[in-house]
Design a protein around this motif. Structure first.
Motif, mmCIF file in Angstrom:
data_model
loop_
_atom_site.group_PDB
_atom_site.id
_atom_site.type_symbol
_atom_site.label_atom_id
_atom_site.label_comp_id
_atom_site.label_asym_id
_atom_site.label_seq_id
_atom_site.Cartn_x
_atom_site.Cartn_y
_atom_site.Cartn_z
ATOM 1 N N TYR A 1 1.544 7.300 7.041
ATOM 2 C CA TYR A 1 0.542 6.235 7.091
ATOM 3 C C TYR A 1 -0.191 6.242 8.430
ATOM 4 C CZ TYR A 1 -1.526 1.584 6.927
ATOM 5 O OH TYR A 1 -2.403 0.535 6.956
ATOM 6 N N GLN B 1 2.299 1.863 -3.427
ATOM 7 C CA GLN B 1 1.302 2.256 -4.409
ATOM 8 C C GLN B 1 0.798 3.677 -4.209
ATOM 9 O OE1 GLN B 1 -1.675 -0.766 -4.007
ATOM 10 N NE2 GLN B 1 -0.765 -2.065 -5.579
ATOM 11 N N HIS B 2 0.676 4.121 -2.968
ATOM 12 C CA HIS B 2 0.013 5.389 -2.712
ATOM 13 C C HIS B 2 0.933 6.513 -2.267
ATOM 14 C CE1 HIS B 2 -3.146 2.322 -2.545
ATOM 15 N NE2 HIS B 2 -3.802 3.234 -3.220
ATOM 16 N N ARG C 1 -6.498 11.134 -0.947
ATOM 17 C CA ARG C 1 -6.828 11.984 -2.104
ATOM 18 C C ARG C 1 -7.446 13.299 -1.666
ATOM 19 N NH1 ARG C 1 -9.080 7.359 -6.182
ATOM 20 N NH2 ARG C 1 -7.036 6.586 -6.811
ATOM 21 N N TRP D 1 0.832 -1.198 0.000
ATOM 22 C CA TRP D 1 0.000 0.000 0.000
ATOM 23 C C TRP D 1 0.870 1.252 0.000
ATOM 24 C CZ3 TRP D 1 -1.191 4.484 2.403
ATOM 25 C CH2 TRP D 1 -2.421 5.055 2.113
ATOM 26 N N LEU E 1 -7.389 5.511 0.965
ATOM 27 C CA LEU E 1 -7.153 6.153 -0.326
ATOM 28 C C LEU E 1 -8.046 7.380 -0.502
ATOM 29 C CD1 LEU E 1 -5.672 6.176 -2.984
ATOM 30 C CD2 LEU E 1 -7.365 4.594 -3.888
#
Length: 77
Positions: A40, A14-15, A61, A11, A57
């Motif tokens: 995180y 990816q983010h 965002r 994770w 997510l």
């Protein structure tokens, strides 16, 4: 537990997009990894405090969009 750790790092990769490390020394790499871990944990904390359930997510965002808007307003006349 090992699988949870693998999913966590997946994770993160990816983010929290890390295109390059800020330094090549061991301390620089550790520092960047610690910053990702702190980010995180802060995201998890924000998610838990929200009255409505949102995914990590979605919250990430929303924060990115909010920061971009505020910084754009601050820098542009």
């Amino acid at each position: 537990m090992r699988w949870q750790i693998e999913l966590f790092f997946k994770w993160i990769k990816q983010h929290f997009v890390v295109k390059h490390f800020f330094g090549t020394s061991q301390n620089a790499v550790y520092g960047q990894i610690w910053l990702a871990l702190i980010g995180y944990c802060l995201l998890q904390s924000i998610c838990q405090q929200l009255p409505k359930k949102h995914s990590l997510l979605e919250v990430l965002r929303a924060i990115q969009i909010s920061c971009t808007r505020h910084l754009a307003n601050w820098w542009l006349p």
